[in-house]
Design a protein around this motif. Sequence first.
Motif, PDB file in Angstrom:
ATOM      1  N   LEU A   1       0.852  -1.186   0.000  1.00 47.00           N
ATOM      2  CA  LEU A   1       0.000   0.000   0.000  1.00 47.00           C
ATOM      3  C   LEU A   1       0.890   1.239   0.000  1.00 47.00           C
ATOM      4  O   LEU A   1       1.826   1.328   0.788  1.00 47.00           O
TER       5      LEU A   1
ATOM      6  N   LEU B   1       0.787   5.276   0.482  1.00 52.61           N
ATOM      7  CA  LEU B   1       0.013   6.443   0.913  1.00 52.61           C
ATOM      8  C   LEU B   1       0.852   7.691   0.696  1.00 52.61           C
ATOM      9  O   LEU B   1       2.044   7.691   0.993  1.00 52.61           O
ATOM     10  N   SER B   2       0.234   8.762   0.209  1.00 56.33           N
ATOM     11  CA  SER B   2       1.005  10.005   0.068  1.00 56.33           C
ATOM     12  C   SER B   2       0.287  11.160   0.733  1.00 56.33           C
ATOM     13  O   SER B   2      -0.939  11.156   0.870  1.00 56.33           O
TER      14      SER B   2
ATOM     15  N   ILE C   1      -3.093   5.337  -2.497  1.00 59.75           N
ATOM     16  CA  ILE C   1      -4.092   6.298  -2.010  1.00 59.75           C
ATOM     17  C   ILE C   1      -3.363   7.616  -1.742  1.00 59.75           C
ATOM     18  O   ILE C   1      -2.509   7.702  -0.871  1.00 59.75           O
ATOM     19  N   ASN C   2      -3.732   8.631  -2.511  1.00 57.84           N
ATOM     20  CA  ASN C   2      -3.007   9.898  -2.429  1.00 57.84           C
ATOM     21  C   ASN C   2      -3.712  10.920  -1.548  1.00 57.84           C
ATOM     22  O   ASN C   2      -4.880  10.777  -1.216  1.00 57.84           O
TER      23      ASN C   2
ATOM     24  N   VAL D   1      -3.449  12.026   1.577  1.00 56.13           N
ATOM     25  CA  VAL D   1      -3.907  11.733   2.934  1.00 56.13           C
ATOM     26  C   VAL D   1      -3.064  12.522   3.929  1.00 56.13           C
ATOM     27  O   VAL D   1      -2.372  11.962   4.774  1.00 56.13           O
TER      28      VAL D   1
ATOM     29  N   LEU E   1      -8.150   8.170   5.611  1.00 63.79           N
ATOM     30  CA  LEU E   1      -7.592   6.859   5.903  1.00 63.79           C
ATOM     31  C   LEU E   1      -8.698   5.826   6.068  1.00 63.79           C
ATOM     32  O   LEU E   1      -8.497   4.636   5.824  1.00 63.79           O
TER      33      LEU E   1
ATOM     34  N   ALA F   1      -9.234   3.737   3.433  1.00 65.75           N
ATOM     35  CA  ALA F   1      -8.121   2.840   3.145  1.00 65.75           C
ATOM     36  C   ALA F   1      -8.199   1.550   3.943  1.00 65.75           C
ATOM     37  O   ALA F   1      -7.307   0.716   3.865  1.00 65.75           O
TER      38      ALA F   1
ATOM     39  N   ILE G   1       3.586  -0.928   4.104  1.00 69.19           N
ATOM     40  CA  ILE G   1       2.996   0.345   3.691  1.00 69.19           C
ATOM     41  C   ILE G   1       4.110   1.345   3.432  1.00 69.19           C
ATOM     42  O   ILE G   1       4.985   1.546   4.279  1.00 69.19           O
TER      43      ILE G   1
ATOM     44  N   VAL H   1       4.921   5.169   2.963  1.00 70.53           N
ATOM     45  CA  VAL H   1       4.349   6.494   3.204  1.00 70.53           C
ATOM     46  C   VAL H   1       5.252   7.538   2.564  1.00 70.53           C
ATOM     47  O   VAL H   1       6.426   7.668   2.929  1.00 70.53           O
TER      48      VAL H   1
ATOM     49  N   VAL I   1       0.518   7.213  10.559  1.00 73.60           N
ATOM     50  CA  VAL I   1       0.110   5.922   9.998  1.00 73.60           C
ATOM     51  C   VAL I   1       0.677   4.776  10.829  1.00 73.60           C
ATOM     52  O   VAL I   1      -0.027   3.818  11.166  1.00 73.60           O
TER      53      VAL I   1
END
Lengths: 256, 256, 256, 256, 256, 256, 256, 256
Positions: F121, F123-124, F150-151, F153, F161, F164, F174, F176, F188
């Motif tokens: 995963l 995340l940005s 998933i951008n 966040v 989140l 997500a 994950i 980040v 996170v």
Amino acid sequence: MNRDTLTTLFKQVALGEIEPEDAAERIASLPFEELDFAKIDHHRQLRRGFPEVVFAEGKSSEHLLGILDHLASRDTPILLTRVDAAKAEVLAAAHPTLTHNALARTMHRGAMPATGRGEILILSAGTSDLPVVEEAAVSARVLGNEVTVINDVGVAGLHRLAAARDAIRRATAIIVVAGMEGALASVVAGLVDVPVIGVPTSVGYGASFNGVAALLSMLNSCAGGVSVVNIDNGFGAAVVASLINRGPAALREARE
Amino acid sequence: MNRDTLTTLFKQVALGEIEPEDAAERIASLPFEELDFAKIDHHRQLRRGFPEVVFAEGKSSEHLLGILDHLASRDTPILLTRVDAAKAEVLAAAHPTLTHNALARTMHRGAMPATGRGEILILSAGTSDLPVVEEAAVSARVLGNEVTVINDVGVAGLHRLAAARDAIRRATAIIVVAGMEGALASVVAGLVDVPVIGVPTSVGYGASFNGVAALLSMLNSCAGGVSVVNIDNGFGAAVVASLINRGPAALREARE
Amino acid sequence: MNRDTLTTLFKQVALGEIEPEDAAERIASLPFEELDFAKIDHHRQLRRGFPEVVFAEGKSSEHLLGILDHLASRDTPILLTRVDAAKAEVLAAAHPTLTHNALARTMHRGAMPATGRGEILILSAGTSDLPVVEEAAVSARVLGNEVTVINDVGVAGLHRLAAARDAIRRATAIIVVAGMEGALASVVAGLVDVPVIGVPTSVGYGASFNGVAALLSMLNSCAGGVSVVNIDNGFGAAVVASLINRGPAALREARE
Amino acid sequence: MNRDTLTTLFKQVALGEIEPEDAAERIASLPFEELDFAKIDHHRQLRRGFPEVVFAEGKSSEHLLGILDHLASRDTPILLTRVDAAKAEVLAAAHPTLTHNALARTMHRGAMPATGRGEILILSAGTSDLPVVEEAAVSARVLGNEVTVINDVGVAGLHRLAAARDAIRRATAIIVVAGMEGALASVVAGLVDVPVIGVPTSVGYGASFNGVAALLSMLNSCAGGVSVVNIDNGFGAAVVASLINRGPAALREARE
Amino acid sequence: MNRDTLTTLFKQVALGEIEPEDAAERIASLPFEELDFAKIDHHRQLRRGFPEVVFAEGKSSEHLLGILDHLASRDTPILLTRVDAAKAEVLAAAHPTLTHNALARTMHRGAMPATGRGEILILSAGTSDLPVVEEAAVSARVLGNEVTVINDVGVAGLHRLAAARDAIRRATAIIVVAGMEGALASVVAGLVDVPVIGVPTSVGYGASFNGVAALLSMLNSCAGGVSVVNIDNGFGAAVVASLINRGPAALREARE
Amino acid sequence: MNRDTLTTLFKQVALGEIEPEDAAERIASLPFEELDFAKIDHHRQLRRGFPEVVFAEGKSSEHLLGILDHLASRDTPILLTRVDAAKAEVLAAAHPTLTHNALARTMHRGAMPATGRGEILILSAGTSDLPVVEEAAVSARVLGNEVTVINDVGVAGLHRLAAARDAIRRATAIIVVAGMEGALASVVAGLVDVPVIGVPTSVGYGASFNGVAALLSMLNSCAGGVSVVNIDNGFGAAVVASLINRGPAALREARE
Amino acid sequence: MNRDTLTTLFKQVALGEIEPEDAAERIASLPFEELDFAKIDHHRQLRRGFPEVVFAEGKSSEHLLGILDHLASRDTPILLTRVDAAKAEVLAAAHPTLTHNALARTMHRGAMPATGRGEILILSAGTSDLPVVEEAAVSARVLGNEVTVINDVGVAGLHRLAAARDAIRRATAIIVVAGMEGALASVVAGLVDVPVIGVPTSVGYGASFNGVAALLSMLNSCAGGVSVVNIDNGFGAAVVASLINRGPAALREARE
Amino acid sequence: MNRDTLTTLFKQVALGEIEPEDAAERIASLPFEELDFAKIDHHRQLRRGFPEVVFAEGKSSEHLLGILDHLASRDTPILLTRVDAAKAEVLAAAHPTLTHNALARTMHRGAMPATGRGEILILSAGTSDLPVVEEAAVSARVLGNEVTVINDVGVAGLHRLAAARDAIRRATAIIVVAGMEGALASVVAGLVDVPVIGVPTSVGYGASFNGVAALLSMLNSCAGGVSVVNIDNGFGAAVVASLINRGPAALREARE
């Protein structure tokens, strides 16, 4: 407003020529620089006839033109530093009496009368330092000093200092311009009896960190008599050297 | 060995009093400082009578005692800086004629004759800066200068500068000692017409980074006339101020 | 979903209008911001009517157009910061109602209603700081504040502060924008009784390290009342000043 | 000396009670803070009744005793920060009315009357941050504020913020004290509508660089409304928060 | 409060056992971690049975005793890191069941059951790195992992890696502990097919800058598969390695 | 050459099919990676079928074409990172089968078979981080992983989140990606039970120092389970996450 | 002027061929390097026949042409480093006998005779390091050395060192050129018995800080025998290696 | 195991003296250093008779005693560096044959036979640099070199170099030890034709940053022939100088 004009004001009040309330208002509304505090502001007094100096970096050509229009009407010398080529072209078109030094990135008009006790000597470590040397030289001349420049006296060519003997004898302050490891300031300071103003330059690469190595080197000089200005700050060094060369107003007047 | 003694040597060779090979050997084996290059070494000439200055930090008490034994036999002034309490006790026992200034961490004996053109003024931002102020003051006095000290003139108390008017008028150089944000150097430089030597101090915490904030602040001063020495380097500032106050040998002689 | 809607939901369950399982599902599947946690999210409440702010740097014109299409349909104010000339041209073509300030590098539409208790005063040290000043001014106005700007009040021109008297009296927060040594923040904070938000700028060269010198100077201010935002962050200073000027929602409502 | 006393002076001159020269002298010799410039010095006016604050670090016990002797005779509150255990013992013996907070490293006597519009809320990330929290809390209370402290609200325990709802509602300013990565300031600022003053602490090790990591984190907060003071500067944050909480004199008076 | 208990609550409302207002209040006043958001908080779920970890640095013995009194009553494992000798003595007296590892500066009681898929291998460059190695090893074991430690595998002794073959084969994650130039992480990562967690240590002097050289070296590793934790952060590396070794809850359960 | 082929070689010698000298020569002249040392070089074994990865920055188009010509003849996947637009055009012309991702600055062909235990995963924090996100995503996919992205966040939008949840449940690691203050990694990591690989990005300005603020923030994360790769190193994070997702060869084989 | 010519001079004086005053003048007016001090200046003696080396960065094409005009008339080898493409074109037009190496950014003419005891081996970590490798190789060859270059021997490809066996055996000094984490210098130094000169390169990104990571890595090498030159300083490494390869003049002569 | 023994092994297999499987096992289980790769490990060969060197910093007395017990049974020389006073006392009690140099913080026993081509010359800038000088001198002697030390040759006393003429003539490598601005390395390198190994020392204060200023100065030396080791790394400089002085094994053998 000095003490004389202040006394005059009080006298006018005493004579009834001015109402007390009006006199109080007059002082309260004076611009700050007119207050008595200016008495210790010798600098301001000094600046009469001092060139107006404009740091052009980060200012648009429009702003600079506006400032120049304002300055051009006075009869004091003018000095602009950090003028890049594009701005210089614009300014020169509008103010053809300004002298442009492309290497120094300066533009100037006129100069203060030379009132120094001696000369300012500028020594540089290498030819890559020339832009900073030129900024210092132009600035010092506009500020009213005799200036001698000797370039390319790196640590590997100290013998050329021999040629500088006479200039050293005439100098009241020495500006040392050097990048890379900046050792020249220490070496020169060990040989002379006047203040050395170190100007670290951004000449170098890698671990020179755009002049930081030379800056630290000069700040840590094991030879007494070195003080330092900002990296590439030829103008700043010229101001310091100029203040040393001319001495305070009181002493200058005593000399006259 | 100057040109005269060199001519004499050649004459002795011409007269056959000295063999060519011996004369050549004599020059080759001369210590460096005897060579003609020394002619530009005014500093060395100046230093006759100049105090011997010893940086005590990092030297053992034994080394310092050895150096002092060597120096004590001369009649020149002596100055030791960065002498911590433990070393001071040892040195004082062996050399009771040395004056110890615990705050300044200095020990000294004697002073040069005062030959300056004016006074050196030392301004400090806060009482935490006192050790550096004292080091500068002791050093400047031993180096033969009149010194005035005005403490605690922080940016929040600029009005106290008014009390410094007369001292400012007498000063040929001003040392500004300040930690934290070091703004005092800029503010003072904006008010006077003599060189300001900034001494950033390690007073502060956190993002003062032991004086780096003050150092950078002074290096970037927007007011002309500020040059800077190393953090906490009261002695270094005193040397620079002293060179300014006395002027080069040639001018000093001209004054006499 | 606040407590009222939550109570309503429970009532619907009590009335048999909604099945317990469906009600549980409804809460569980709510987006996070709809949960009760929002009760302490005054900010979100505040943002109703708050301008949408987009940091344009590092975003492509395509991304920005997409975001703008989304925003344009709402009736809230819009503010874009750090819009370079090329992007501004693209965005202006698609959204002609946006006002472009080239110096500030902002684009905006509309503004919040002015609900502050007083004004925000922005002081800058030099004309090279203008882009940051403008970003702060535009931002503060869009955020619903009265703004006064006084430029070029460097340490060498403190007397101009006198002209700022009335503005200082009206200010609930003062933003000080300064590069180089950044001393202005300290000097101003020593003269006023409102919070000073320092914005160090990247104006300078050499050991200014793109604003680090000014940043450290402001962080180490010896005058109380100074807090600092990121280098060149005019927008950030405007948000802080705006929050000060408006006060928390509870107090604003009490004023109304 | 305000405009009234100035008018009175002129009237006395008009009445012949004072000679013009004497009146001029009287103004010229006034301490700076007495001049009209003080009109914009609201801070000074504010400081009537303001606690005298002494930064004890780097000052000797002797200096501190001297300062305290001077202050003790006034009836204003007194606050000393950064008092280590050894100095505290000496000062407490001589001034038993001072309250010593060993954790905060503060000593104080009295407090200003509480005139704020709300409360100051202090949030901390971990129990290791307590000394800085305490310095901020003691300072804010001495400066005349209601203060609420909620500790140990790290990023891993954000849910505890729920317990802070009421305090957040009452707060006009929030001080966030955090070391290590300092993320708490951003997270809190995203949830509230009052200014957040970040105090990075030196809690951490390795690449925390004694608080630099937290400082940079807070300066780069992606959430609007965060401004920052120096590392570990609990006192500085308290001053900023206090100025926000009380508002400028004009508004305070309007509230009264 | 999960969906089941939420459904139950709604059912109670539907049955009239609880008033809608009371039910709403009950949800609104729940601590945050009880809300549905906890559904994604697998960590929290994981932490059931997870050791409580206390970072002792910067906490007073009194604070630590208070925390321990709180923890001791639970039946979960306990781990304290960065416990210096003085604090360890105090804590051991009050909590004799804690095991103290002086080299690792840890105290702990119990351990999680070993549920990992393989082993954690810890490699260190030199014997000076042992305290960090031990902190990592103790932490990883308390976190429920099999751990193998092989020390003194510096770049000058890579052949010793041959002896590590079997351990490498069994490892699901490798922790590389190295100071000075930290090259070991890159070299190991070039030889294995599991993640390497680099722990730079402050071992070294001069330009190692207390571990910064090793940190930068590991961050710039030219070999893929290296990620890095803070300098000297043996505990942090153990947590990362432990999460890798155990895998997410879903996979662990699938394995069971 | 593994033990089997080595045994075969010896058997051939035993059978007289190969002369002893020839067999010795064969081993001696083998490239190093064929030697027995490869037994611990699981990585090398792993790389069979592993994409060839070329870091294009600092390599000329000519060099890159040469490398590609070499690689294109093999049937393994190919991945180039840091390919700027100009080079991409040249390479695409010569190798039209390469897929170019302009945002990610990658070119690739093919991918490894997906053998991971779950998903990766990514995340940005903001849309400005997209280039790094894309580099990570492309790399992870080419390395044979299922990837979810998933951008946007950021800390100010943590509620996203919630969306997500399912992705978090499926993730074995994950990544980040965050610039500015990089707080997202800590937040996170406090919510999940899998390793978090932090990728600080150079998004930001001023005191973000091109990603240093985010880097330090992540290194000092107060939440366990975070390890960090170089600034903007999306590829490096993908390699680490991929190694976690796939597990060591031994475990993979056991799964099969 | 060495001792022989000095003896000759004295003999001429003894013979009356030269007047003593003229002889003294002759020495006094000699450039410094002609003085006897040159006796310890073996370097200068060495430089007879040594190439003139010009650092072109920061020098204008005009300055460079001037210098070349001066040099071209001598028969010594010439080497220019850091010549960018634009300057190279100008210089090549005026001096077609200069060989331009675009990758190395060098121009040169001729070379010193090879007098070294062995070869200089240059190893590089990756193809991105090629410009620095080439600068080192060209420089070493012009300085009169046999040079072998082996590229792309990164930590992930150490086995290629096997191919370097013979070159290692012939080498008297090894230059290791590496960016990113710079581990190669340590690894090589652990395998050889000749001095390793590390050249960190600015290859990398993010926390490589333009070569600082590699620089620190090499300075902290745990393997003995590594010394370091400035980042990207291929020329500097070549000079050091050349001095090692040739040995001091005395030994060279002994060999002849 | 070289090619000969490998051929023998194959022959034994061909003769049926060894089973193919056993032979394969034999190669597979060889320690790494026994493999053919060792052929380029001249270092290892060199180290026969080389002193075992132990870096004592960060190792406990217990660890050091364990290491010494191991070493003492061999007949090779022993060298420990960075031994503080407390450890030295413990070690000396157990190993009275070790020579302790308190200034250098070394302990050693025996030395390698002197096989160098000339001498190693160590020059230092000031007496505060003595500990580093001594570490270099002891190390170089134990490593089998003739060593000459000349102290206190600061930039302000360059003439003392004249006394070093003979030593310079005998030197094959010169170690320059200097703190503060470290200019001595550049100055010396400009005068000699052998490699100069710069050792920056942490002598200094303020902006010397514990040796960083000297380090940068030496890395940026404008004089060719300077390479640098870590701050205060006297031992490291001795190893480099020793390798230069002795030359590679092949050349040493050729000399014999």
